[in-house]
Design a protein around this motif. Structure first.
Motif, PDB file in Angstrom:
ATOM      1  N   ASP A 100      31.518  46.636  28.877  1.00 40.75           N
ATOM      2  CA  ASP A 100      30.975  45.837  27.778  1.00 40.75           C
ATOM      3  C   ASP A 100      29.625  45.259  28.192  1.00 40.75           C
ATOM      4  O   ASP A 100      29.454  44.787  29.320  1.00 40.75           O
ATOM      5  N   GLY A 101      28.664  45.292  27.281  1.00 42.78           N
ATOM      6  CA  GLY A 101      27.325  44.788  27.569  1.00 42.78           C
ATOM      7  C   GLY A 101      26.362  45.842  28.055  1.00 42.78           C
ATOM      8  O   GLY A 101      25.151  45.606  28.098  1.00 42.78           O
ATOM      9  N   ASP A 102      26.859  47.014  28.421  1.00 46.37           N
ATOM     10  CA  ASP A 102      25.977  48.086  28.889  1.00 46.37           C
ATOM     11  C   ASP A 102      25.164  48.666  27.731  1.00 46.37           C
ATOM     12  O   ASP A 102      25.682  48.837  26.619  1.00 46.37           O
ATOM     13  N   ALA A 103      23.905  48.962  27.997  1.00 49.27           N
ATOM     14  CA  ALA A 103      23.027  49.605  27.017  1.00 49.27           C
ATOM     15  C   ALA A 103      22.646  50.989  27.529  1.00 49.27           C
ATOM     16  O   ALA A 103      22.206  51.135  28.677  1.00 49.27           O
ATOM     17  N   PRO A 153      42.400  49.405  24.259  1.00 49.72           N
ATOM     18  CA  PRO A 153      40.977  49.741  24.309  1.00 49.72           C
ATOM     19  C   PRO A 153      40.713  50.779  25.400  1.00 49.72           C
ATOM     20  O   PRO A 153      41.323  50.738  26.477  1.00 49.72           O
ATOM     21  N   THR A 154      39.835  51.714  25.132  1.00 46.38           N
ATOM     22  CA  THR A 154      39.488  52.719  26.123  1.00 46.38           C
ATOM     23  C   THR A 154      38.905  52.075  27.383  1.00 46.38           C
ATOM     24  O   THR A 154      38.138  51.115  27.304  1.00 46.38           O
ATOM     25  N   GLN A 155      39.274  52.602  28.513  1.00 49.41           N
ATOM     26  CA  GLN A 155      38.720  52.167  29.792  1.00 49.41           C
ATOM     27  C   GLN A 155      37.774  53.211  30.371  1.00 49.41           C
ATOM     28  O   GLN A 155      37.211  53.007  31.437  1.00 49.41           O
ATOM     29  N   ARG A 156      37.630  54.320  29.668  1.00 49.12           N
ATOM     30  CA  ARG A 156      36.774  55.411  30.157  1.00 49.12           C
ATOM     31  C   ARG A 156      35.765  55.795  29.062  1.00 49.12           C
ATOM     32  O   ARG A 156      35.731  56.928  28.599  1.00 49.12           O
ATOM     33  N   PRO A 163      32.622  44.299  23.029  1.00 42.40           N
ATOM     34  CA  PRO A 163      34.068  44.284  23.300  1.00 42.40           C
ATOM     35  C   PRO A 163      34.883  44.803  22.117  1.00 42.40           C
ATOM     36  O   PRO A 163      34.449  44.743  20.964  1.00 42.40           O
ATOM     37  N   ALA A 164      36.051  45.303  22.417  1.00 45.46           N
ATOM     38  CA  ALA A 164      36.968  45.767  21.363  1.00 45.46           C
ATOM     39  C   ALA A 164      37.367  44.599  20.457  1.00 45.46           C
ATOM     40  O   ALA A 164      37.466  43.453  20.889  1.00 45.46           O
ATOM     41  N   LEU A 208      28.009  49.565  19.575  1.00 41.75           N
ATOM     42  CA  LEU A 208      29.223  50.339  19.779  1.00 41.75           C
ATOM     43  C   LEU A 208      30.367  49.392  20.103  1.00 41.75           C
ATOM     44  O   LEU A 208      30.406  48.799  21.186  1.00 41.75           O
ATOM     45  N   VAL A 209      31.285  49.215  19.181  1.00 38.77           N
ATOM     46  CA  VAL A 209      32.472  48.404  19.420  1.00 38.77           C
ATOM     47  C   VAL A 209      33.471  49.259  20.200  1.00 38.77           C
ATOM     48  O   VAL A 209      33.843  50.352  19.753  1.00 38.77           O
ATOM     49  N   ARG A 210      33.871  48.769  21.375  1.00 42.39           N
ATOM     50  CA  ARG A 210      34.770  49.564  22.215  1.00 42.39           C
ATOM     51  C   ARG A 210      35.997  49.987  21.413  1.00 42.39           C
ATOM     52  O   ARG A 210      36.723  49.149  20.876  1.00 42.39           O
ATOM     53  N   PRO A 211      36.244  51.302  21.321  1.00 38.99           N
ATOM     54  CA  PRO A 211      37.351  51.765  20.482  1.00 38.99           C
ATOM     55  C   PRO A 211      38.699  51.642  21.185  1.00 38.99           C
ATOM     56  O   PRO A 211      38.797  51.602  22.412  1.00 38.99           O
ATOM     57  N   LYS A 212      39.732  51.590  20.375  1.00 39.78           N
ATOM     58  CA  LYS A 212      41.106  51.627  20.863  1.00 39.78           C
ATOM     59  C   LYS A 212      41.710  52.993  20.542  1.00 39.78           C
ATOM     60  O   LYS A 212      41.243  53.707  19.653  1.00 39.78           O
ATOM     61  N   GLY A 213      42.749  53.321  21.256  1.00 42.75           N
ATOM     62  CA  GLY A 213      43.421  54.580  20.987  1.00 42.75           C
ATOM     63  C   GLY A 213      44.661  54.717  21.830  1.00 42.75           C
ATOM     64  O   GLY A 213      44.977  53.859  22.654  1.00 42.75           O
TER      65      GLY A 213
END
Length: 427
Positions: free
Chosen positions: A396-399, A192-195, A425-426, A173-178
């Motif tokens: 980032d890094g969480d599974a 990048p999303t923080q939540r 990471p994004a 999962l690549v951290r998405p932006k928005g």
């Protein structure tokens, strides 16, 4: 619907299958896999092995042989249910009778040496919202005095998701932006999303088809349920908060939806169909097209669900994932049959390989929440990890690993495998 293939005493000659937590001979889930260096083909999971059904086709019922030639399950699930039941019976006989061992064994491959694929070519994906405890928990964060919207107990709510980003378990999962705008921000920003959050769901794979304009009576709706999988509807909560009004989820949810690879068939789940919990006193009765006495008696499923989180530091230290949530699929307010029937109630055509998500399944008790947003009360009560780290939302890094097992007294429990994803990471 319960027959000899559900006998808890049945044994297979495949080494280790009888002791396997997920895939004993009573399960026989369907999927698509590739042996090392070879192309994809249809298979079933048995213990620690993948059984090649494409190669085994000459030993299987004539009605399913042609459907087994393509490396997707759509043609097989386009057939009448009786054909898939005949396939299940044939596989059960081949895997329990040692007289067939020499003929079947060459078609077995160690699962660890195989690559798994999406089981279907997915035509459409719809995500429902049938977990009433999740809806209540989320609603209470923003509308404490009125957490459920007025339509919730009258209609199975859903929205159409994005097919192209439905991917197999294990896809990073690549951290998405928005666009994000906090309540005190003067203007939105692109970041990048923080939540980042997970959502614990079950996926429903559609079998058969109805023509455009044709509805699906609830009494026959289970004929349209080919099987189930695990589904993680990853969500960017800060993006969602800004964009969802007035049209609902969009970029906050279409960057990745993860599904587990094996389809646990409706036939395998027959012993685990249980009564749908009665609606609380005072709740409205479903409209007639959504009401069926058989569905009330056996429309729910006895499936235990878990979510585990392992940070990068935990994995590097050799620690197992920490249990975040544990609950039951019976916590859904609407049944799978009601989901299918309502989806087609306006004449929407459902086709083999269409995917329905249940929406987040949370239970009524603490520890059974199906998302971090609920567990941490929108980040206000972070979770402490064994390493001393804290999590309000995913880093980032969480599974994240989703696990499900169908369990009922008197029957051999069967599992779904797992549905996993690691946050990167994004870009």
């Amino acid at each position: 619907m319960i027959d000899h293939t559900h006998d808890p005493a049945a044994k297979s000659w495949v080494p280790g299958a009888d002791a396997h937590a997920d895939f004993p001979v009573q399960n026989l889930p369907l999927g698509v896999f590739s042996p090392a260096g070879e192309g994809p083909r249809i298979g079933t999971a048995i213990g620690n092995y993948c059984l090649d059904l494409t190669g085994l086709a000459p030993m299987l019922p004539l009605a399913v042989r042609e459907a087994l030639t393509l490396p997707v399950l759509n043609p097989l699930f386009a057939l009448p249910g009786d054909a898939r039941l005949a396939l299940r019976h044939a596989l059960f006989a081949l895997l329990t009778d040692e007289a067939h061992q020499s003929a079947v064994e060459p078609h077995l491959y160690l699962a660890d040496a195989c690559t798994l694929h999406l089981p279907f070519h997915i035509g459409d994906y719809t995500d429902f919202y049938v977990g009433i405890h999740h809806a209540t928990n989320i609603g209470s964060l923003f509308r404490p005095d009125n957490p459920l919207l007025p339509n919730y107990k009258h209609v199975p709510i859903g929205y159409h998701g994005r097919v192209s980003s439905v991917r197999l378990s294990g896809t990073p999962l690549v951290r998405p932006k928005g666009q994000i705008k906090g309540p005190n921000d003067p203007a939105p920003r692109y970041a990048p999303t923080q939540r980042l959050d997970f959502e614990l769901e079950m996926g429903v794979w559609i079998a058969g088809r109805n023509a455009l304009g044709e509805t699906q009576p609830i009494a026959q709706a289970w004929n349209r349920i080919g099987g189930l999988c695990l589904l993680n509807d990853w969500s960017a909560r800060d993006v969602q908060a800004w964009e969802y009004q007035p049209l609902g989820p969009f970029l906050a949810k279409n960057f990745l939806t993860s599904v587990s690879p094996w389809v646990v068939t409706a036939e395998a789940l027959a012993p685990f169909r249980v009564a749908q919990p009665a609606r609380p006193e005072g709740d409205p009765e479903p409209l007639a097209y959504l009401d069926d006495p058989v569905d009330r008696q056996s429309g729910a499923l006895a499936i235990a669900l878990e979510v585990r989180l392992a940070s990068r530091a935990m994995r590097e230290a050799g620690q197992e994932g920490m249990l975040l949530s544990k609950g039951q699929a019976t916590s859904m307010y609407w049944t799978l049959a009601q989901m299918v029937t309502h989806h087609a109630s306006n004449g929407c055509n459902l086709a083999p390989g269409d995917l329905l998500g249940t929406g987040t399944i949370s239970g009524p008790a603490s520890g059974s929440e199906g998302s971090l947003m609920e567990i941490t009360r929108n980040g206000k009560q972070p979770v402490a990890l064994p390493t001393g780290e804290r999590r309000a939302f995913l880093e980032d890094g969480d599974a994240i690993t989703l696990i499900a097992r169908a369990e009922r007294q008197g029957f051999r429990s069967i599992g779904f495998g797992s549905c996993t994803g690691v946050v990167e990471p994004a870009l």
